[in-house]
Design a protein around this motif. Structure first.
Motif, PDB file in Angstrom:
ATOM      1  N   GLY A 170       0.804  -1.249  -0.062  1.00 33.39           N
ATOM      2  CA  GLY A 170      -0.049  -0.034  -0.043  1.00 33.39           C
ATOM      3  C   GLY A 170       0.848   1.326   0.103  1.00 33.39           C
ATOM      4  N   ASN A 171       2.239   1.208  -0.051  1.00 31.57           N
ATOM      5  CA  ASN A 171       2.744   2.502  -0.257  1.00 31.57           C
ATOM      6  C   ASN A 171       3.294   2.630  -1.658  1.00 31.57           C
ATOM      7  OD1 ASN A 171       4.638   0.117  -0.320  1.00 31.57           O
ATOM      8  ND2 ASN A 171       6.503   1.481   0.369  1.00 31.57           N
ATOM      9  N   TYR A 172       2.882   1.966  -2.689  1.00 26.94           N
ATOM     10  CA  TYR A 172       2.850   2.555  -4.152  1.00 26.94           C
ATOM     11  C   TYR A 172       1.261   2.575  -4.436  1.00 26.94           C
ATOM     12  CZ  TYR A 172       7.645   2.441  -5.258  1.00 26.94           C
ATOM     13  OH  TYR A 172       9.029   2.416  -5.340  1.00 26.94           O
TER      14      TYR A 172
ATOM     15  N   PRO B 284      -6.513   5.499   4.103  1.00 26.36           N
ATOM     16  CA  PRO B 284      -5.516   5.453   4.871  1.00 26.36           C
ATOM     17  C   PRO B 284      -5.839   4.454   5.943  1.00 26.36           C
ATOM     18  CG  PRO B 284      -5.390   7.285   4.061  1.00 26.36           C
ATOM     19  CD  PRO B 284      -6.594   6.760   3.508  1.00 26.36           C
ATOM     20  N   ARG B 285      -7.028   4.603   6.717  1.00 23.37           N
ATOM     21  CA  ARG B 285      -7.204   4.371   7.876  1.00 23.37           C
ATOM     22  C   ARG B 285      -7.252   2.821   7.828  1.00 23.37           C
ATOM     23  NH1 ARG B 285     -10.972   4.563  12.360  1.00 23.37           N
ATOM     24  NH2 ARG B 285     -12.932   3.939  11.488  1.00 23.37           N
TER      25      ARG B 285
ATOM     26  N   ILE C 270      -4.069   0.967   7.420  1.00 24.72           N
ATOM     27  CA  ILE C 270      -3.338   1.131   8.814  1.00 24.72           C
ATOM     28  C   ILE C 270      -4.033  -0.196   9.497  1.00 24.72           C
ATOM     29  CG2 ILE C 270      -3.081   2.454  11.089  1.00 24.72           C
ATOM     30  CD1 ILE C 270      -3.076   4.856   9.186  1.00 24.72           C
TER      31      ILE C 270
ATOM     32  N   VAL D 106      12.454   3.920  15.316  1.00 26.50           N
ATOM     33  CA  VAL D 106      12.788   5.207  15.976  1.00 26.50           C
ATOM     34  C   VAL D 106      14.252   4.937  16.702  1.00 26.50           C
ATOM     35  CG1 VAL D 106      12.321   6.721  17.663  1.00 26.50           C
ATOM     36  CG2 VAL D 106      10.465   5.841  16.401  1.00 26.50           C
ATOM     37  N   PRO D 107      15.120   5.695  16.445  1.00 27.18           N
ATOM     38  CA  PRO D 107      16.470   5.461  17.227  1.00 27.18           C
ATOM     39  C   PRO D 107      16.048   5.272  18.699  1.00 27.18           C
ATOM     40  CG  PRO D 107      16.285   7.406  15.814  1.00 27.18           C
ATOM     41  CD  PRO D 107      15.213   6.844  15.751  1.00 27.18           C
ATOM     42  N   ARG D 108      17.075   4.714  19.359  1.00 25.36           N
ATOM     43  CA  ARG D 108      16.976   4.626  20.844  1.00 25.36           C
ATOM     44  C   ARG D 108      16.206   3.459  21.359  1.00 25.36           C
ATOM     45  NH1 ARG D 108      16.398   7.781  26.031  1.00 25.36           N
ATOM     46  NH2 ARG D 108      14.268   7.557  25.324  1.00 25.36           N
ATOM     47  N   VAL D 109      15.166   3.190  20.613  1.00 24.10           N
ATOM     48  CA  VAL D 109      14.039   1.906  21.047  1.00 24.10           C
ATOM     49  C   VAL D 109      14.775   0.782  21.139  1.00 24.10           C
ATOM     50  CG1 VAL D 109      11.970   0.797  20.764  1.00 24.10           C
ATOM     51  CG2 VAL D 109      12.195   3.310  20.019  1.00 24.10           C
TER      52      VAL D 109
ATOM     53  N   TRP E 182      -9.479  10.402  13.344  1.00 26.48           N
ATOM     54  CA  TRP E 182      -9.938   9.267  14.267  1.00 26.48           C
ATOM     55  C   TRP E 182      -9.216   9.239  15.477  1.00 26.48           C
ATOM     56  CZ3 TRP E 182     -14.144   7.159  11.988  1.00 26.48           C
ATOM     57  CH2 TRP E 182     -14.436   7.457  10.624  1.00 26.48           C
TER      58      TRP E 182
ATOM     59  N   GLU F  17      -5.300   8.350  15.980  1.00 28.80           N
ATOM     60  CA  GLU F  17      -4.396   8.591  14.824  1.00 28.80           C
ATOM     61  C   GLU F  17      -3.514   9.685  14.869  1.00 28.80           C
ATOM     62  OE1 GLU F  17      -6.105   8.096  10.235  1.00 28.80           O
ATOM     63  OE2 GLU F  17      -7.067   9.506  11.517  1.00 28.80           O
TER      64      GLU F  17
ATOM     65  N   ASP G 122      10.858   8.880  20.514  1.00 28.92           N
ATOM     66  CA  ASP G 122      10.570   7.600  21.231  1.00 28.92           C
ATOM     67  C   ASP G 122       9.388   7.708  22.289  1.00 28.92           C
ATOM     68  OD1 ASP G 122      10.795   5.199  22.720  1.00 28.92           O
ATOM     69  OD2 ASP G 122      12.821   5.892  23.446  1.00 28.92           O
TER      70      ASP G 122
ATOM     71  N   ARG H 156       5.948   8.480  20.806  1.00 25.74           N
ATOM     72  CA  ARG H 156       5.582   7.430  20.234  1.00 25.74           C
ATOM     73  C   ARG H 156       4.930   6.645  21.282  1.00 25.74           C
ATOM     74  NH1 ARG H 156       7.047   4.419  15.079  1.00 25.74           N
ATOM     75  NH2 ARG H 156       7.977   2.862  16.130  1.00 25.74           N
TER      76      ARG H 156
ATOM     77  N   ARG I 185       0.757   5.859  21.962  1.00 23.01           N
ATOM     78  CA  ARG I 185       0.232   4.538  21.910  1.00 23.01           C
ATOM     79  C   ARG I 185      -0.394   4.075  23.391  1.00 23.01           C
ATOM     80  NH1 ARG I 185       4.498   0.883  21.067  1.00 23.01           N
ATOM     81  NH2 ARG I 185       4.636   0.920  23.426  1.00 23.01           N
TER      82      ARG I 185
ATOM     83  N   ARG J  53       7.818  10.489   8.871  1.00 27.86           N
ATOM     84  CA  ARG J  53       7.625   9.308   8.923  1.00 27.86           C
ATOM     85  C   ARG J  53       7.624   8.198  10.035  1.00 27.86           C
ATOM     86  NH1 ARG J  53       8.989   5.661   4.243  1.00 27.86           N
ATOM     87  NH2 ARG J  53       9.728   7.055   2.983  1.00 27.86           N
ATOM     88  N   LEU J  54       8.329   8.645  10.787  1.00 30.32           N
ATOM     89  CA  LEU J  54       8.126   7.815  12.156  1.00 30.32           C
ATOM     90  C   LEU J  54       7.048   8.191  12.975  1.00 30.32           C
ATOM     91  CD1 LEU J  54      12.173   8.165  13.001  1.00 30.32           C
ATOM     92  CD2 LEU J  54      11.046   6.065  12.111  1.00 30.32           C
TER      93      LEU J  54
ATOM     94  N   ASP K 145       0.878   8.700  11.144  1.00 32.99           N
ATOM     95  CA  ASP K 145       0.040   7.698  10.221  1.00 32.99           C
ATOM     96  C   ASP K 145      -0.382   8.031   8.974  1.00 32.99           C
ATOM     97  OD1 ASP K 145      -0.316   5.617  12.633  1.00 32.99           O
ATOM     98  OD2 ASP K 145      -1.847   7.158  13.273  1.00 32.99           O
ATOM     99  N   ARG K 146      -0.634   9.157   8.685  1.00 36.51           N
ATOM    100  CA  ARG K 146      -1.456   9.786   7.521  1.00 36.51           C
ATOM    101  C   ARG K 146      -0.600  11.159   7.419  1.00 36.51           C
ATOM    102  NH1 ARG K 146      -6.662  11.478   7.040  1.00 36.51           N
ATOM    103  NH2 ARG K 146      -7.081  11.502   9.313  1.00 36.51           N
TER     104      ARG K 146
ATOM    105  N   LEU L 277      -1.533   7.837   3.006  1.00 41.75           N
ATOM    106  CA  LEU L 277      -0.898   7.137   4.039  1.00 41.75           C
ATOM    107  C   LEU L 277       0.545   7.667   4.216  1.00 41.75           C
ATOM    108  CD1 LEU L 277      -1.639   4.357   5.525  1.00 41.75           C
ATOM    109  CD2 LEU L 277      -0.942   3.265   3.552  1.00 41.75           C
TER     110      LEU L 277
ATOM    111  N   ASP M 206       3.621   6.633   4.223  1.00 45.15           N
ATOM    112  CA  ASP M 206       4.822   5.821   3.798  1.00 45.15           C
ATOM    113  C   ASP M 206       4.418   5.760   1.995  1.00 45.15           C
ATOM    114  OD1 ASP M 206       2.826   3.841   3.550  1.00 45.15           O
ATOM    115  OD2 ASP M 206       4.267   2.378   4.656  1.00 45.15           O
ATOM    116  N   GLN M 207       3.111   6.098   1.832  1.00 40.30           N
ATOM    117  CA  GLN M 207       2.494   6.311   0.229  1.00 40.30           C
ATOM    118  C   GLN M 207       2.867   7.607  -0.080  1.00 40.30           C
ATOM    119  OE1 GLN M 207      -0.835   7.853  -0.852  1.00 40.30           O
ATOM    120  NE2 GLN M 207       0.599   8.093  -2.330  1.00 40.30           N
TER     121      GLN M 207
ATOM    122  N   ASP N 216       6.918   7.563  -0.457  1.00 37.56           N
ATOM    123  CA  ASP N 216       7.548   6.495  -1.310  1.00 37.56           C
ATOM    124  C   ASP N 216       6.964   6.784  -2.825  1.00 37.56           C
ATOM    125  OD1 ASP N 216       8.868   5.604   0.982  1.00 37.56           O
ATOM    126  OD2 ASP N 216       7.549   4.107   1.126  1.00 37.56           O
TER     127      ASP N 216
END
Lengths: 230, 256
Positions: free
Chosen positions: A56-58, A77-78, A81, A98-101, B33, B36, B190, B193, B197, B214-215, B218-219, B233, B235-236, B239
């Motif tokens: 789904g990224n293209y 998108p939802r 996901i 994510v760095p550090r995780v 949402w 999100e 970090d 994120r 969650r 990116r990190l 979600d959208r 999305l 990454d869409q 990318d």
């Protein structure tokens, strides 16, 4: 489980004179539960492009990409996901975190995002990391500093943490030694046994022969090939 | 579309804001949402911050509606909006000085937000403040220090603690990692994120840093000249960008 119908894709390079590059036309693919299908074709033939369209990224220009009961070519998108959280797993060649995780957390994350308890998610992560021979002293460190092979195994552990009904595998055995390659192949076989539908790219021919039920040459999906056939 | 059994937390309909003849943001619509993270990217002057201010009720839009849990925050009274801003919303500024009271102790900065929603028991407030300092990785021993004695990264983490202590549902973030060293940024990413969650937060994140987007997001919505020119999305969009400006933006990022 995975059904692709009449899929086409082109790239429009707006900053390079608006060049339009058709990369796929009339692609078809069906992968049943418990089946593993290898995408083959020369480098540049479109294996990764097809894989990214399933992830789904293209975006697709036309056609359908059904995974379970969702058509990614039409989905919001939802919905994508949610599909990635619950149904569709992806082991890519690159680890993006994510760095550090800590590594343990990186592997447990797919389960945590599904609402699993911390203890349960970390127990599964420990099992996978141990199985894939990542030394325990590395589990508390971020994988960003690991070697290529170690990063790949972390990616694999993460991709197999949740029993996804559908899986995409991009060169899952590429930089692994014989022992770890064997572990990964066993994980793939186990996923097939529990009914996962798998699409993979394998340059490792012996691995492909062992876990894949069929090969699909994507060269047949290139617009040039279509023109030649017509 | 498949019904996923939820309603949007925020519905934005045709929102526009002008500064005289100049467009701030024009005809922006989207749904957000629960749980999100929506990233808004674009270069300086693209309208990201104007949009964020209108959404957070800090600036009145000229046209359009912003429905929070079905209530129109543009049409509601100023006191009603202020209650929402204290209870359900939080706003993390790029510069911690804009979101903190620099003359008040770290514990006071966190406790003040709780008192604003009615907490009165000193012991309970101090306990909550200590807990939150721990969650954002500030040592309990620093609770009585003033923010100006903190590093930039610590100030930013304190601002986040002050904002999240009241358990908001929707957090607006304006370049939260801007102006920080890269190593400090990673720590903050970090932290954010994990909080998103664990608390099920919905976030609207304005950033010009595509790696951060990116990190965390979600959208993504890409803005140019006040208009949303691409939306999808994360990454869409990164990318397989479709709009000429998004292609330019993505291809201009230096790879490391």
């Amino acid at each position: 489980m995975i059904e692709i119908e009449n899929l086409s894709k082109s790239f429009t390079l707006h900053n390079q004179g608006g060049a339009v590059i058709p990369v796929m036309a009339g692609a078809h693919l069906r992968v049943a539960r418990g089946e593993c299908v290898a995408l083959t074709g020369a480098s540049g033939a479109g294996k990764s492009t097809l894989m990214r369209m399933i992830w789904g990224n293209y975006l697709a220009d036309a056609g359908a990409i059904r995974v379970g009961d969702l058509d990614l070519a039409q989905a919001s998108p939802r919905e994508i996901i949610a599909l990635r959280r619950e149904v569709l797993g992806y082991v890519s060649q690159f680890l993006r975190v994510v760095p550090r995780v800590p590594t343990l957390r990186v592997v447990a994350e797919p389960l945590l995002s599904l609402g699993a308890g911390e203890a349960e998610a970390e127990a599964r992560a420990r099992d996978l990391l141990a199985m894939l021979n990542i030394p325990e002293r590395l589990w508390a460190l971020s994988p960003t500093t690991f070697s290529g092979g170690e990063q790949q195994r972390v990616n694999i552990a993460r991709g197999f943490a949740h029993p996804y009904p559908a899986l995409l595998l991009d060169e899952p055995t590429a930089s692994l030694d014989a022992t770890n390659r064997e572990v990964v192949l066993a994980l793939i076989e186990e996923a097939k046994t529990r009914g996962a539908a798998i699409v993979g790219i394998f340059h490792d021919e012996a691995a492909r022969a062992r876990v894949c039920d069929r090969k699909v040459d994507v060269t047949g999906f290139s617009p040039q090939a279509r023109r030649g056939a017509a | 579309m498949k019904d996923m059994g939820e309603t949007p937390l925020l519905q934005v309909e045709a929102l526009s804001k002008r500064y005289g003849a100049r467009i701030g943001c024009a005809d922006v619509s989207f749904d957000l949402w629960p749980g999100e993270v929506l990233g808004i990217v674009g270069e300086s002057g693209s309208g990201k911050s104007t949009l964020l201010s209108c959404l957070a009720g800090q600036m009145a839009p000229d046209q359009g509606r912003v429905l929070y849990q079905g209530r129109d925050t543009v049409a509601m009274s100023e006191p009603e909006r202020r209650v929402l801003a204290r209870t359900d919303w939080a706003f993390v500024h790029q510069n911690p000085r804009d979101g903190l009271r620099m003359g008040v102790s770290a514990g006071g900065n966190v406790g003040e937000r709780l008192m604003a929603v009615g907490a009165r028991n000193y012991g309970a407030i101090r306990e909550a403040a200590t807990d939150w300092l721990g969650r954002v990785e500030i040592e309990a021993g620093r609770i009585d220090d003033r923010p100006r004695q903190f590093s930039g990264g610590m100030q930013q983490r304190l601002q986040i603690a002050r904002n999240l202590v009241t358990a908001p549902k929707l957090v607006f973030m304006d370049e939260p990692t801007g102006g920080l060293d890269v190593s400090v940024q990673a720590r903050l990413l970090d932290l954010l994120r994990g909080l998103v969650r664990d608390m099920g937060l919905s976030v609207i994140l304005v950033t010009h840093d595509l790696a951060v987007a990116r990190l965390l997001a979600d959208r993504l919505m890409v803005m140019q000249g006040g208009h949303v020119i691409e939306h999808g999305l994360t990454d869409q969009v990164l990318d397989d960008p479709q709009a000429p400006y998004t292609q330019l933006l993505v291809s201009s990022v230096l790879q490391v």
